[in-house]
Design a protein around this motif. Sequence first.
Motif, PDB file in Angstrom:
ATOM      1  N   PHE A 102     -34.885  37.730  20.008  1.00  0.00           N
ATOM      2  CA  PHE A 102     -35.353  38.879  19.235  1.00  0.00           C
ATOM      3  C   PHE A 102     -34.902  40.188  19.868  1.00  0.00           C
ATOM      4  O   PHE A 102     -34.428  41.092  19.186  1.00  0.00           O
ATOM      5  N   PHE A 103     -35.048  40.324  21.156  1.00  0.00           N
ATOM      6  CA  PHE A 103     -34.602  41.517  21.882  1.00  0.00           C
ATOM      7  C   PHE A 103     -33.432  41.179  22.799  1.00  0.00           C
ATOM      8  O   PHE A 103     -33.347  41.639  23.926  1.00  0.00           O
ATOM      9  N   GLY A 104     -32.509  40.367  22.319  1.00  0.00           N
ATOM     10  CA  GLY A 104     -31.381  39.931  23.125  1.00  0.00           C
ATOM     11  C   GLY A 104     -30.399  41.051  23.422  1.00  0.00           C
ATOM     12  O   GLY A 104     -30.171  41.940  22.608  1.00  0.00           O
ATOM     13  N   GLN A 105     -29.823  40.981  24.615  1.00  0.00           N
ATOM     14  CA  GLN A 105     -28.795  41.940  25.008  1.00  0.00           C
ATOM     15  C   GLN A 105     -27.480  41.192  25.108  1.00  0.00           C
ATOM     16  O   GLN A 105     -27.302  40.338  25.951  1.00  0.00           O
ATOM     17  N   GLY A 106     -26.578  41.526  24.245  1.00  0.00           N
ATOM     18  CA  GLY A 106     -25.294  40.850  24.236  1.00  0.00           C
ATOM     19  C   GLY A 106     -24.259  41.728  23.570  1.00  0.00           C
ATOM     20  O   GLY A 106     -24.360  42.950  23.593  1.00  0.00           O
ATOM     21  N   ASP A 107     -23.282  41.093  22.963  1.00  0.00           N
ATOM     22  CA  ASP A 107     -22.217  41.847  22.321  1.00  0.00           C
ATOM     23  C   ASP A 107     -22.317  41.812  20.797  1.00  0.00           C
ATOM     24  O   ASP A 107     -21.342  42.040  20.099  1.00  0.00           O
ATOM     25  N   THR A 108     -23.506  41.565  20.255  1.00  0.00           N
ATOM     26  CA  THR A 108     -23.697  41.520  18.811  1.00  0.00           C
ATOM     27  C   THR A 108     -23.544  42.918  18.233  1.00  0.00           C
ATOM     28  O   THR A 108     -24.150  43.870  18.721  1.00  0.00           O
ATOM     29  N   GLN A 109     -22.716  43.025  17.197  1.00  0.00           N
ATOM     30  CA  GLN A 109     -22.483  44.314  16.557  1.00  0.00           C
ATOM     31  C   GLN A 109     -22.528  44.184  15.048  1.00  0.00           C
ATOM     32  O   GLN A 109     -22.219  43.137  14.495  1.00  0.00           O
ATOM     33  N   ALA A 110     -22.904  45.287  14.415  1.00  0.00           N
ATOM     34  CA  ALA A 110     -22.844  45.416  12.959  1.00  0.00           C
ATOM     35  C   ALA A 110     -22.347  46.820  12.667  1.00  0.00           C
ATOM     36  O   ALA A 110     -22.889  47.796  13.198  1.00  0.00           O
ATOM     37  N   LEU A 111     -21.312  46.915  11.866  1.00  0.00           N
ATOM     38  CA  LEU A 111     -20.690  48.198  11.535  1.00  0.00           C
ATOM     39  C   LEU A 111     -20.288  48.977  12.787  1.00  0.00           C
ATOM     40  O   LEU A 111     -20.382  50.195  12.839  1.00  0.00           O
ATOM     41  N   GLY A 112     -19.866  48.271  13.808  1.00  0.00           N
ATOM     42  CA  GLY A 112     -19.398  48.897  15.045  1.00  0.00           C
ATOM     43  C   GLY A 112     -20.494  49.376  15.973  1.00  0.00           C
ATOM     44  O   GLY A 112     -20.216  50.059  16.948  1.00  0.00           O
ATOM     45  N   GLN A 113     -21.732  49.038  15.682  1.00  0.00           N
ATOM     46  CA  GLN A 113     -22.851  49.474  16.511  1.00  0.00           C
ATOM     47  C   GLN A 113     -23.547  48.268  17.108  1.00  0.00           C
ATOM     48  O   GLN A 113     -23.709  47.248  16.451  1.00  0.00           O
ATOM     49  N   GLY A 114     -23.993  48.422  18.335  1.00  0.00           N
ATOM     50  CA  GLY A 114     -24.731  47.350  18.980  1.00  0.00           C
ATOM     51  C   GLY A 114     -26.075  47.141  18.319  1.00  0.00           C
ATOM     52  O   GLY A 114     -26.753  48.092  17.922  1.00  0.00           O
ATOM     53  N   THR A 115     -26.469  45.893  18.172  1.00  0.00           N
ATOM     54  CA  THR A 115     -27.747  45.589  17.537  1.00  0.00           C
ATOM     55  C   THR A 115     -28.244  44.228  18.001  1.00  0.00           C
ATOM     56  O   THR A 115     -27.527  43.483  18.665  1.00  0.00           O
ATOM     57  N   ASN A 116     -29.470  43.944  17.689  1.00  0.00           N
ATOM     58  CA  ASN A 116     -30.048  42.618  17.866  1.00  0.00           C
ATOM     59  C   ASN A 116     -31.055  42.408  16.748  1.00  0.00           C
ATOM     60  O   ASN A 116     -31.203  43.252  15.858  1.00  0.00           O
ATOM     61  N   LEU A 117     -31.733  41.300  16.772  1.00  0.00           N
ATOM     62  CA  LEU A 117     -32.654  40.964  15.695  1.00  0.00           C
ATOM     63  C   LEU A 117     -33.783  41.991  15.573  1.00  0.00           C
ATOM     64  O   LEU A 117     -34.153  42.398  14.465  1.00  0.00           O
ATOM     65  N   GLY A 118     -34.305  42.441  16.693  1.00  0.00           N
ATOM     66  CA  GLY A 118     -35.394  43.417  16.673  1.00  0.00           C
ATOM     67  C   GLY A 118     -34.975  44.744  16.060  1.00  0.00           C
ATOM     68  O   GLY A 118     -35.679  45.311  15.223  1.00  0.00           O
ATOM     69  N   PHE A 119     -33.821  45.251  16.473  1.00  0.00           N
ATOM     70  CA  PHE A 119     -33.360  46.525  15.930  1.00  0.00           C
ATOM     71  C   PHE A 119     -32.942  46.389  14.470  1.00  0.00           C
ATOM     72  O   PHE A 119     -33.114  47.325  13.685  1.00  0.00           O
ATOM     73  N   SER A 120     -32.417  45.242  14.103  1.00  0.00           N
ATOM     74  CA  SER A 120     -32.051  45.022  12.703  1.00  0.00           C
ATOM     75  C   SER A 120     -33.285  45.066  11.807  1.00  0.00           C
ATOM     76  O   SER A 120     -33.271  45.697  10.749  1.00  0.00           O
ATOM     77  N   LEU A 121     -34.350  44.417  12.230  1.00  0.00           N
ATOM     78  CA  LEU A 121     -35.589  44.453  11.449  1.00  0.00           C
ATOM     79  C   LEU A 121     -36.199  45.853  11.425  1.00  0.00           C
ATOM     80  O   LEU A 121     -36.717  46.301  10.400  1.00  0.00           O
ATOM     81  N   PHE A 122     -36.117  46.561  12.540  1.00  0.00           N
ATOM     82  CA  PHE A 122     -36.581  47.953  12.601  1.00  0.00           C
ATOM     83  C   PHE A 122     -35.815  48.803  11.586  1.00  0.00           C
ATOM     84  O   PHE A 122     -36.413  49.597  10.848  1.00  0.00           O
ATOM     85  N   SER A 123     -34.502  48.631  11.524  1.00  0.00           N
ATOM     86  CA  SER A 123     -33.678  49.395  10.587  1.00  0.00           C
ATOM     87  C   SER A 123     -34.011  49.061   9.143  1.00  0.00           C
ATOM     88  O   SER A 123     -34.070  49.956   8.289  1.00  0.00           O
ATOM     89  N   ILE A 124     -34.240  47.780   8.860  1.00  0.00           N
ATOM     90  CA  ILE A 124     -34.592  47.380   7.493  1.00  0.00           C
ATOM     91  C   ILE A 124     -35.917  48.013   7.074  1.00  0.00           C
ATOM     92  O   ILE A 124     -36.039  48.546   5.962  1.00  0.00           O
ATOM     93  N   VAL A 125     -36.906  47.983   7.947  1.00  0.00           N
ATOM     94  CA  VAL A 125     -38.227  48.525   7.617  1.00  0.00           C
ATOM     95  C   VAL A 125     -38.149  50.042   7.412  1.00  0.00           C
ATOM     96  O   VAL A 125     -38.656  50.570   6.405  1.00  0.00           O
ATOM     97  N   ILE A 126     -37.515  50.760   8.334  1.00  0.00           N
ATOM     98  CA  ILE A 126     -37.421  52.221   8.202  1.00  0.00           C
ATOM     99  C   ILE A 126     -36.607  52.585   6.967  1.00  0.00           C
ATOM    100  O   ILE A 126     -36.977  53.491   6.208  1.00  0.00           O
ATOM    101  N   GLY A 127     -35.502  51.891   6.730  1.00  0.00           N
ATOM    102  CA  GLY A 127     -34.681  52.162   5.557  1.00  0.00           C
ATOM    103  C   GLY A 127     -35.430  51.900   4.263  1.00  0.00           C
ATOM    104  O   GLY A 127     -35.320  52.673   3.304  1.00  0.00           O
ATOM    105  N   ALA A 128     -36.215  50.828   4.220  1.00  0.00           N
ATOM    106  CA  ALA A 128     -36.994  50.523   3.013  1.00  0.00           C
ATOM    107  C   ALA A 128     -38.076  51.573   2.778  1.00  0.00           C
ATOM    108  O   ALA A 128     -38.338  51.958   1.627  1.00  0.00           O
ATOM    109  N   ILE A 129     -38.687  52.053   3.837  1.00  0.00           N
ATOM    110  CA  ILE A 129     -39.704  53.108   3.694  1.00  0.00           C
ATOM    111  C   ILE A 129     -39.068  54.388   3.166  1.00  0.00           C
ATOM    112  O   ILE A 129     -39.615  55.048   2.277  1.00  0.00           O
ATOM    113  N   VAL A 130     -37.894  54.749   3.693  1.00  0.00           N
ATOM    114  CA  VAL A 130     -37.195  55.950   3.225  1.00  0.00           C
ATOM    115  C   VAL A 130     -36.783  55.786   1.762  1.00  0.00           C
ATOM    116  O   VAL A 130     -36.926  56.715   0.953  1.00  0.00           O
ATOM    117  N   LEU A 131     -36.281  54.616   1.402  1.00  0.00           N
ATOM    118  CA  LEU A 131     -35.908  54.371   0.004  1.00  0.00           C
ATOM    119  C   LEU A 131     -37.129  54.438  -0.921  1.00  0.00           C
ATOM    120  O   LEU A 131     -37.043  54.988  -2.029  1.00  0.00           O
TER     121      LEU A 131
END
Length: 151
Positions: free
Chosen positions: A41-70
């Motif tokens: 969930f909070f893994g540190q590695g070389d996982t990237q999305a759209l050229g940015q570092g991410t992991n499962l925790g940050f991905s879910l954080f982004s989905i929640v904040i983005g959905a609230i803004v939408l």
Amino acid sequence: MAHTPVNHPARPIYRAIGGLIGLYLVVFGLLGFFASSGGPFFGQGDTQALGQGTNLGFSLFSIVIGAIVLAGTAIGRNLDVLINQWSAYLIMVVSLAGLAFLRTEANIFNFSVSTVVVLMLLSLMLLMAGMYGKVGSDDEHEAWQKARLVL
């Protein structure tokens, strides 16, 4: 606040900017979720999305904040202004914390420098959308104009 514009002529553009930022966060979160699924969930590695570092925790954080803004953008009625401003502050704090812990074990969201830069830009644009998207009555607009001329 007397210095926050009311009925700004470009408020539909700012509302659209807020919606696009929310959409970007949801898309980034979904891509990051699929890229990092199966990892810690909070893994540190070389996982990237759209050229940015991410992991499962940050991905879910982004989905929640983005959905609230939408959701705020869809509802409107100055709720989008409030949501955009507070989301911008939250994203700013998270990106600055990510910058502070970038090369340490405390980098729980697996940030990279590009992630911090993109998040800071998104938060500033979201804050701008929140500051200029307020809708009010003609009396509120007139009071803002008078306060603006005094300042």
